[in-house]
Structure formats: C-alpha cells, structure tokens
Design an enzyme around this catalytic site. Structure first.
Site, PDB file in Angstrom:
ATOM      1  N   ASP A   1       9.220   3.955  -0.212  1.00 55.92           N
ATOM      2  CA  ASP A   1       9.474   5.334  -0.629  1.00 55.92           C
ATOM      3  C   ASP A   1      10.976   5.494  -0.892  1.00 55.92           C
ATOM      4  O   ASP A   1      11.807   4.986  -0.130  1.00 55.92           O
ATOM      5  CB  ASP A   1       9.031   6.293   0.476  1.00 55.92           C
ATOM      6  CG  ASP A   1       9.145   7.746   0.039  1.00 55.92           C
ATOM      7  OD1 ASP A   1       8.210   8.231  -0.617  1.00 55.92           O
ATOM      8  OD2 ASP A   1      10.176   8.365   0.363  1.00 55.92           O
TER       9      ASP A   1
ATOM     10  N   ASN B   1      16.511  14.763  -7.391  1.00 58.87           N
ATOM     11  CA  ASN B   1      16.033  15.579  -8.516  1.00 58.87           C
ATOM     12  C   ASN B   1      16.750  16.924  -8.560  1.00 58.87           C
ATOM     13  O   ASN B   1      17.103  17.417  -9.643  1.00 58.87           O
ATOM     14  CB  ASN B   1      14.522  15.806  -8.397  1.00 58.87           C
ATOM     15  CG  ASN B   1      13.723  14.664  -9.008  1.00 58.87           C
ATOM     16  OD1 ASN B   1      14.231  13.927  -9.857  1.00 58.87           O
ATOM     17  ND2 ASN B   1      12.482  14.509  -8.576  1.00 58.87           N
TER      18      ASN B   1
ATOM     19  N   ASP C   1      13.380  10.607 -13.444  1.00 59.83           N
ATOM     20  CA  ASP C   1      12.462   9.687 -14.118  1.00 59.83           C
ATOM     21  C   ASP C   1      13.137   8.347 -14.382  1.00 59.83           C
ATOM     22  O   ASP C   1      12.525   7.276 -14.252  1.00 59.83           O
ATOM     23  CB  ASP C   1      11.983  10.301 -15.444  1.00 59.83           C
ATOM     24  CG  ASP C   1      11.040  11.476 -15.232  1.00 59.83           C
ATOM     25  OD1 ASP C   1      10.548  11.633 -14.089  1.00 59.83           O
ATOM     26  OD2 ASP C   1      10.785  12.224 -16.202  1.00 59.83           O
TER      27      ASP C   1
ATOM     28  N   GLU D   1       7.153   9.370  -5.536  1.00 64.85           N
ATOM     29  CA  GLU D   1       8.242   8.404  -5.436  1.00 64.85           C
ATOM     30  C   GLU D   1       7.858   7.274  -4.476  1.00 64.85           C
ATOM     31  O   GLU D   1       8.691   6.576  -3.933  1.00 64.85           O
ATOM     32  CB  GLU D   1       9.534   9.079  -4.955  1.00 64.85           C
ATOM     33  CG  GLU D   1       9.495   9.600  -3.551  1.00 64.85           C
ATOM     34  CD  GLU D   1       9.030  11.051  -3.443  1.00 64.85           C
ATOM     35  OE1 GLU D   1       9.374  11.690  -2.445  1.00 64.85           O
ATOM     36  OE2 GLU D   1       8.330  11.538  -4.358  1.00 64.85           O
TER      37      GLU D   1
END
Length: 432
Positions: free
Chosen positions: A298, A306, A315, A341
């Site tokens: 992870d 983000n 992305d 993620e």
C-alpha cells in the site's frame, strides 16, 4: 472353284458394306487434315446430308455455332497425340436446322512408315441425353466454385475454369498435370486420403493456404465400375474473407480479454483476474506440495499526496509504482492493482525467507523512485508498506477445504500484516 471364292468374297463385302451403312452409329474416316474420305450412309439419318455432301469436308463444317471454338483445340491435341479418343460430345446442325448432339470416338490410322494418315471412328446420336450432359458440363465449367478430380497417380483428370484461375493456369491445360508439381502440400494430404479410403475410413474436409489465400477443401471418393476408389474429386471454397474476419475477431476478443483482466490506469492485472489466479496457484501448490507467498502493498499517505499534488499527479504515481513493482519480480510472479492504492503480489514456489527478500526489494525499488511527497511525515519521499504471508501446502493442514476459503484466509492474513506495518510506522515489511 475360283468363281465360288469370288462370289463368297463379293457376298462378304456386300454384307460388310450393309453392316457399315446400316449400323445405328455413323462410321467415318478422315485424313490427316480432318477431311472426311469415307462415311457410312447413316450420316444421312443423323445429319440429313448424303455421304457425297459430307466427303471432303471437316467435322467443324457441321458443328453448331460456338462448338468449333470449344472443340478445335481438343481436336488438335488429339491429332498431335496420335492416340485413340472416345466420349467426345459435340453439337451439330442437321440439314433441316435442328441441333443434333453426337458422341464421337476414333482410332488413329498409320501407313507402313508409321506416318499418321488420319482417324477412323464412329458418331453416335445422343441428343436425348447429350443436351443434359452438355448442360452439366457447362455448369461444371462455369460455376464459381473451383472443382477438380485427381486419379490415384496424383494427376489431374478434370478441372473447371475456377480451378484454373485458382492455380493461375489455363484450365484446359491442367488435365494430365501432376498435383505434386502444382500444389505440393495438398499432394501429401491427398496421398493420406487415399490411404484412409483404402482402409475403409472416411476422408475429412481440410483447410489450406495457397498463394496467400485460405481455402476449404471438401474431398469425395470417385469409384470405378467395380466399386473401387479410382480417384478423388474436390471442391475448393475461398474462405479468405472469413479467415480474416476470424482473425480480427480473435484480436478483438484478446483485446477485450485484456481489458477484462487489466487495470486500465496501471496496465497491471486487476482484482478480478488476481482472485482467479490465486485460486489456481493454491490448487497447484496443493498438488505439488509447494510454498505460496503473498505480498500486500500500500502506498503510504496516498490520500495526502492526492490532496497536495492533485489526482492527475496521483495517477502518475500509481503508474510509476506499478512499473517499479513489476520490474522487481520474476516471470512466474504476478502483481495486480488490488484496490485504489493497494497492490497484491503472488509469489509461486516461494518460501517465507524468499518472500521477505522480494518484499524488501520491492519497497526499496519504490523508494528509489525518489518521488517527492512533502506532506508525508516519512522524510518527504513517496514510500510503500508491505505485509507478507507464506503458505506451505506440504506442511500446513487447513480445516477449510474450499480453495476460495483458503484464498480469502491468505488475503486476510497478508492484509493484517500490512496493517501492522502501517501501525509500526510505515515504509517497512511485516511478515504474518
């Protein structure tokens, strides 16, 4: 005594002449230029002309329009071959204008020096059957379907116009040619077909590629009067367009399959594929008694990333991490984007020690990307955490028999290890 023999000879000659002139077939003789030099009186019954009107003329003078062009080459080949011929069907015009269909047969004549002097033969009126035969011959020759017949020696006996076009040759020149010289690959298949027929088995249809095009071949046995296989007739159907469509469809299906198995953003396998793959690997590990390891990874503090840099930058990070993970695995290993993620790595034939080494390598590869993450409390660079689970099918006895249940248990334990890695400060590997 001499007079008696003379009378007997005259009687025999008269009897022979009567037989020749009143035979149901028209008997004739032509010279080397195909001009009639003798004809029986039956020509009058068949064509309406007297023998005197026929002598000195050629068979082409009595043929219907179009027949001369159709048969002249055949007659020239007969003369050049100096061989007997039979069953030559031709249309002729009767003196009153109606069409008469004759079947011609003949044998060559030679002088004492072996020079061809002409042919002697017969014409039989087959008008009732002949029109039907000619119609069938016309259908055979002009159908767009390529048709041919091959004898046991591998020689073409018959071939229509479409077959000539398929082979790039004049159909009229094909009879007598060896199939091995024209289509070597199909010649071998044909020999196998004859072996099957001789053993009482059926022969199957087949597909071949010739001159860059695909053909479906339907072969059928041809039997002689005794019921023995004397040859094989075959119909060739051009299936190139169908083949191209099938290939395009296969490519499209492959693309759809990839879309169904892949994550569109990272190009990694998706969760649906990974669940199925894990079940297969569990089954294989049980069968072979081998170890199977999982790594659940992870990205640390990805939500903060983000929020700080935007979703487009997020992305890009996902793609970069995916490539780093993929590049750190063996060909037999498999990695997928398992969640937002989150990534799942399957390591077949890998024990706990090996799985830990792989997980550490993956963690280091992501850290080596040196992706700026100023909102992370781990030093300003992007990192990942990993939980590792190893299942030894040869040693562990599971009371849950379902592969799906085993899969869920392995995922749960690796996820729990990942949770502990996060609890212990992230950017680390924890083994279940």
């Amino acid at each position: 005594m001499d007079n008696q023999f003379t009378r007997q000879e005259r009687d025999n000659s008269a009897r022979l002449a009567e037989l020749l002139h009143h035979n149901t077939d028209w008997i004739w003789e032509v010279d080397a230029d195909s001009r009639y030099v003798w004809v029986s009186e039956m020509v009058t019954n068949q064509l309406g002309y007297t023998p005197e009107q026929v002598l000195g003329r050629t068979p082409f003078d009595f043929m219907a329009p179009g027949e001369t062009a159709r048969l002249k080459k055949t007659f020239e080949e007969i003369l050049a071959s100096r061989q007997p011929f039979s069953g030559l069907i031709n249309r002729n015009v009767h003196a009153d204008g109606h069409v008469v269909i004759l079947e011609s047969s003949g044998i060559p004549l030679f002088d004492e020096n072996g020079t061809l002097t002409g042919y002697r033969g017969t014409d039989r009126d087959i008008s009732q059957l002949g029109e039907r035969v000619l119609q069938l011959e016309s259908i055979y020759q002009n159908t767009p379907l390529a048709l041919c017949m091959i004898n046991r020696k591998g020689l073409l006996v018959e071939a229509n116009k479409a077959m000539g076009e398929l082979l790039g040759q004049d159909a009229a020149t094909l009879p007598g040619k060896s199939l091995e010289d024209i289509v070597p690959d199909w010649h071998l298949l044909l020999q196998q077909d004859f072996m099957l027929l001789d053993s009482g088995e059926d022969i199957a249809s087949k597909e071949v590629c010739l001159h860059g095009r695909y053909f479906y071949i339907k072969p059928l046995p041809v039997n002689d009067a005794g019921g023995h296989v004397s040859g094989i007739s075959a119909a060739w159907v051009d299936i190139t367009d169908r083949k191209i469509a099938e290939q395009k469809l296969a490519c499209a299906n492959q693309t759809l399959l990839q879309y169904a198995e892949r994550d569109h953003l990272t190009g990694l396998f998706n969760r649906r594929y990974m669940d199925e793959r894990l079940n297969n690997e569990i089954t294989r590990a049980q069968r072979e008694g081998s170890s199977l390891s999982l790594c659940m990874a992870d990205i640390d503090f990805f939500k903060r990333y983000n929020d700080t840099y935007g979703h487009q930058a997020g992305d890009q990070v996902l793609r970069g991490v995916a490539e780093a993970l993929r590049g750190g695995l063996r060909p037999a290993d498999c990695v997928s984007r398992y969640g937002g993620e989150e990534f799942l790595v399957i390591l077949p034939d890998t024990n706990g020690e090996g799985a830990l080494a792989v997980a550490e390598r993956l963690r280091e590869r992501v850290q080596a990307l040196a992706i700026e993450h100023e909102s992370s409390p781990l030093g300003g660079a992007l990192t990942i955490s990993l939980g590792v689970m190893t299942w030894d099918a040869s040693q562990l006895v599971c009371n849950i028999q379902s592969t799906g249940h085993i899969s869920a248990e392995l995922i749960s334990r690796s996820d729990a290890a990942l949770y502990r890695a996060k609890q212990q400060g992230r950017n680390r590997v924890v083994v279940a």
